[in-house]
Design an enzyme around this catalytic site. Structure first.
Site, mmCIF file in Angstrom:
data_model
loop_
_atom_site.group_PDB
_atom_site.id
_atom_site.type_symbol
_atom_site.label_atom_id
_atom_site.label_comp_id
_atom_site.label_asym_id
_atom_site.label_seq_id
_atom_site.Cartn_x
_atom_site.Cartn_y
_atom_site.Cartn_z
ATOM 1 C CB THR A 205 -0.796 -0.037 1.327
ATOM 2 O OG1 THR A 205 -1.477 -1.260 1.386
ATOM 3 C CG2 THR A 205 -1.721 1.127 1.503
ATOM 4 C CB THR A 256 1.788 0.301 4.562
ATOM 5 O OG1 THR A 256 3.077 0.299 5.174
ATOM 6 C CG2 THR A 256 1.665 1.547 3.691
ATOM 7 N N GLY A 259 -3.972 -4.412 7.927
ATOM 8 C CA GLY A 259 -5.031 -3.438 8.217
ATOM 9 C C GLY A 259 -5.865 -3.795 9.420
HETATM 10 C C1 SD4 Z 1 -4.782 -3.451 4.076
HETATM 11 N N1 SD4 Z 1 -3.080 -2.000 4.935
HETATM 12 O O1 SD4 Z 1 -5.665 -3.517 3.238
HETATM 13 C C2 SD4 Z 1 -3.519 -2.686 3.761
HETATM 14 C C3 SD4 Z 1 -2.547 -3.629 3.159
HETATM 15 C C4 SD4 Z 1 -1.128 -3.184 3.112
HETATM 16 O O2 SD4 Z 1 1.047 -3.612 2.524
HETATM 17 O O3 SD4 Z 1 -0.757 -2.155 3.579
HETATM 18 N N2 SD4 Z 1 -0.257 -3.971 2.533
HETATM 19 O O4 SD4 Z 1 -4.856 -4.022 5.175
#
Ligand code: SD4
Length: 352
Positions: A205, A256, A259
């Site tokens: 992300t 990131t 989540g």
């Molecule tokens: C999530 N925070 O959808 C995001 C995923 C993420 O590196 O950051 N991946 O949970």
């Protein structure tokens, strides 16, 4: 649709001409209001060091955003331009076009943003077929009375606003999805591939936060979320206060990583509150990570009592100081200030 900006301005002008001057929130002297939970010093600089901080995959984007804020552009427009680079990059498999799909092979994207000077926020979740959800989140903020749109409604809105529908599943992500699916269950009707290609995740992300020379702040986070997620799963990125948060009096922060761990702690909000209480951005990120560990359920703890996931936080304060911290050692984050764009070592809570 609510009134357009032009209609709104025309109406306001007519009201003002009739002798009534609307008392917009911007007219309040916020510095005279009691704010926050902390007792630490809150400095409200009239000038700040302009700075952009992001997850490490924003190394190209922080430079774009920094150049824009230095040229006087709005900080939210600047950080969105920064994250658009990853959203439109088919090789970044965690954001926008080319993002890894859910368990049914459908790419569902999440994004949110906040605009410090006007104290507004926008968000979209589980949106399909639109490559730049960060811009759709901003459109929700700019053109509706709402903050969050999800799924089919979010896509319908985006199309009405002129966003182009496109297939976000690239050949590479489709093949990765098929490989994942084939290896899920040895007894199903899908044959395993004999090639043992590791499905490579990119850096995740993207979150980006900026402060301008006048101390205005903005933040944005955009993602395709967890690969192979249950359809309809929404992560932290579109949740205001979790995926990102911004308070123009204090600073901005974002996240990131896993989540689900972040949502439970509303960590971006928490980091901003820790900064309001006087902590520097890096210390605030570390303190939020301590809260994450304290809130981790047993099934996600390894035998050594350490979480089985990672999480990364990034923050910038109103005065231009910045920081990043990861749960486990070895992380980096991107920053651009007067010294140029670079990756810096993130602080960490636990040694890997
Ligand atoms: C999530 N925070 O959808 C995001 C995923 C993420 O590196 O950051 N991946 O949970």
């Amino acid at each position: 649709m609510p009134v357009s900006r032009r209609e709104f301005l025309e109406k306001s002008a007519a009201v003002a001409a009739a002798g009534f001057v609307p008392r917009l929130p911007e007219a309040f002297d916020l510095t005279s209001h009691p704010i926050g939970i902390g007792s630490g010093p809150l400095v409200l600089p009239s000038r700040a060091r302009p700075c952009v901080v992001s997850s490490s995959n924003g190394i190209r984007g922080v430079k774009v955003a920094f150049d824009r804020i230095v040229a006087g552009e709005d900080p939210l427009d600047a950080v969105i331009a920064g994250v658009n680079i990853q959203e439109l990059d088919p090789d970044d498999q965690s954001v926008g076009l080319g993002g890894l799909p859910n368990e049914e092979g459908v790419v569902q994207l999440d994004a949110s943003c906040m605009h410090g000077p006007t104290r507004r926020a926008g968000s979209v979740a589980a949106i399909e077929d639109i490559a730049t959800p960060s811009l759709v989140a901003k459109a929700v903020m700019d053109y509706t009375d709402h903050i969050m749109l999800v799924g089919a409604g979010a896509k319908k809105f985006a199309k009405a606003m002129g966003f182009k529908e496109q297939n976000l599943l690239t050949d590479k992500t489709r093949q990765d999805w098929l490989r994942w699916k084939a290896r899920l269950n040895a007894n199903d009707a899908w044959l395993d591939h004999d090639d043992d290609v590791k499905i490579k995740f990119t850096t995740g992300t993207i979150n980006m936060n900026a402060v301008t020379a006048t101390g205005d702040l903005a933040s944005v986070t955009t993602t395709s979320g967890m690969a192979w997620k249950v359809p309809g799963r929404i992560g932290d990125s579109p949740i205001i206060g979790a995926g990102q948060y911004c308070d123009n009096l204090v600073g901005a922060a974002g996240s990131t990583g896993r989540g689900e761990a972040n949502i439970k702690t509303c960590a971006s909000f928490l980091i901003v509150e820790f900064m309001r209480g006087g902590l520097a951005p890096q210390a605030a990120c570390l303190k939020a990570l301590e809260r994450v560990v304290a809130m981790t359920e047993t099934r996600l703890m390894g035998p050594n009592g350490r979480p089985k996931f990672d999480l990364e936080f990034y923050a910038v304060a109103k005065d231009g100081t910045f920081g990043g911290a990861t749960l486990y050692s070895g992380g980096k984050f991107a920053v651009c200030d007067e010294r140029g764009a670079r990756l810096e070592e993130a602080a960490f809570l636990l040694r890997r």
